[in-house]
Design a protein around this motif. Structure first.
Motif, PDB file in Angstrom:
ATOM      1  N   LYS A  42      -8.942  56.376 -20.904  1.00  0.00           N
ATOM      2  CA  LYS A  42      -9.141  56.002 -22.308  1.00  0.00           C
ATOM      3  C   LYS A  42      -8.136  54.907 -22.731  1.00  0.00           C
ATOM      4  O   LYS A  42      -8.454  54.043 -23.531  1.00  0.00           O
ATOM      5  CB  LYS A  42      -8.981  57.240 -23.187  1.00  0.00           C
ATOM      6  N   THR A  88     -10.288  50.371 -31.329  1.00  0.00           N
ATOM      7  CA  THR A  88     -10.973  49.185 -30.798  1.00  0.00           C
ATOM      8  C   THR A  88     -11.786  48.458 -31.869  1.00  0.00           C
ATOM      9  O   THR A  88     -11.763  47.226 -31.935  1.00  0.00           O
ATOM     10  CB  THR A  88     -11.890  49.621 -29.635  1.00  0.00           C
ATOM     11  N   TYR A 129      -4.540  48.878 -25.842  1.00  0.00           N
ATOM     12  CA  TYR A 129      -5.888  48.968 -25.268  1.00  0.00           C
ATOM     13  C   TYR A 129      -6.441  50.378 -25.505  1.00  0.00           C
ATOM     14  O   TYR A 129      -5.753  51.374 -25.260  1.00  0.00           O
ATOM     15  CB  TYR A 129      -5.797  48.683 -23.762  1.00  0.00           C
ATOM     16  N   GLY A 130      -7.666  50.453 -25.991  1.00  0.00           N
ATOM     17  CA  GLY A 130      -8.338  51.753 -26.135  1.00  0.00           C
ATOM     18  C   GLY A 130      -8.068  52.459 -27.449  1.00  0.00           C
ATOM     19  O   GLY A 130      -8.642  53.505 -27.715  1.00  0.00           O
TER      20      GLY A 130
END
Ligand SMILES: Cc1cc2nc3c(=O)[nH]c(=O)nc-3n(C[C@H](O)[C@H](O)[C@H](O)COP(=O)(O)OP(=O)(O)OC[C@H]3O[C@@H](n4cnc5c(N)ncnc54)[C@H](O)[C@@H]3O)c2cc1C
Length: 308
Positions: free
Chosen positions: A33, A261, A257-258
């Motif tokens: 994730k 989003t 990141y993740g």
């Protein structure tokens, strides 16, 4: 919730867990994730996808407190090669490095040489190198180190943590050398004597530090990046910037990141600078458990993967 957070932060530092937990497949799946994969090519691929949404990247290879200078040297080589790959792939990507990943526990001199090599390579590509901020035991030494390297390599930036009592003074000191700053809340297990513990106080300090940065961004003196997923803070900072007459395209937010989003895409689409930090590498355990501590509800992903 604070109790779960404390247990998770304790787990993030526990050597036995660090050696055993990453072996479980369901944990590896849950890590996906927040991390596109363990290799640099996985991270580059993720950056390519972000580029489609006009979102540039910052890359960091996970790993901290390495125990040999050879490892530090190899990690430096890895970042040099990564910069080469970023250039070849025509990506807008910078790197962010933990000093203990390139030898800080062993030799400040060797660490300096290692970071200088990364900074030099980045300068040739017109990029900045970020220095992560680690636990409070490293704060003073990291700032001293940054003051030194910034003189010779102006294309460097440092992270400042709003949960630390000392950060207002540190920021004042850093503004004297036109430091480039990434402002975060702070992710480590710290004692009461060192950090604000309540979210409200941390957020207030974040906003006060953000105002100092906005003033310098307005004067075009520094690069300042607001690294947070806290939309309330994002909105307060955006409002303050508007009030001060700072254009949206000079206001930079960074997220992981993740996480959030859709909001990353929304900020990029509305004309803010939005950069996403992509982590990768095999040594993800302490970093991943700190992400769980930030939002214990993320434990649900781990539990779901047990049954998948
Ligand atoms: C680009 C970047 C670089 C960073 N570098 C450093 C560093 O060098 N040193 C350091 O100590 N820390 C670093 N951090 C981590 C930082 O200190 C915080 O721990 C982290 O960003 C969470 O705080 P927050 O500001 O998002 O606010 P929070 O108050 O923790 O979160 C606000 C909201 O964002 C969402 N959210 C936050 N974290 C998560 C998560 N893990 N999973 C899902 N949702 C979440 C939740 O909805 C939450 O309610 C970095 C963070 C970013 C984005």
């Amino acid at each position: 919730m604070p109790a779960i957070r404390n247990v998770l932060l304790w787990c993030s530092e526990n050597e036995w867990l660090k050696n055993h937990i990453p072996r479980y497949r369901f944990i590896k799946k849950a890590v996906k994730k927040f991390m596109p994969g363990e290799s640099a090519s996985d991270a580059l691929e993720a950056a390519r996808k972000l580029k489609g949404n006009n979102i540039p990247a910052v890359f960091t290879r996970l790993g901290e407190n390495i125990t040999s200078l050879l490892e530090a040297y190899n990690t430096t080589g890895h970042y040099l090669k990564l910069l080469e790959d970023i250039g070849n792939a025509e990506l807008d990507g910078e790197v962010s490095v933990k000093l203990t990943q390139i030898g800080f526990d062993l030799s400040a001199e060797e660490t300096y040489k290692n970071l200088a090599r990364i900074a030099l390579k980045s300068a040739g590509m017109n990029k900045l190198v970020w220095i992560d901020m680690e636990g409070s035991g490293y704060t003073g030494a990291t700032i001293d180190f940054y003051e030194r390297i910034k003189k010779e390599h102006p294309n460097t930036g440092i992270c400042i943590q709003a949960y630390l009592y000392r950060s207002a003074e540190d920021l004042e000191r850093l503004m004297k050398i036109d430091a480039n700053i990434r402002l975060v809340k702070g992710a480590y297990k710290e004692s009461e004597g060192v950090v604000y513990k309540s979210k409200q106080k941390i957020d207030e300090n974040y906003f006060n530090l953000a105002k100092v940065l906005l003033n310098r961004i307005k004067q075009n003196g520094i690069r300042g990046a607001f690294a947070t997923h806290d939309l309330e803070l994002v909105n307060r900072i955006t409002g303050e910037a508007e009030r001060m007459g700072i254009d949206r395209n000079r206001l930079e937010f960074q997220m992981l990141y993740g996480i959030r989003t859709n909001d990353q895409k929304m900020l990029a689409a509305r004309g803010n600078r939005m950069r996403v930090l992509i982590s990768y590498g095999e040594s993800w355990y302490p970093w991943y458990v700190r992400r769980l501590a930030e939002r214990p509800a993320n434990m649900l992903f781990v539990v779901k993967n047990i049954f998948k």
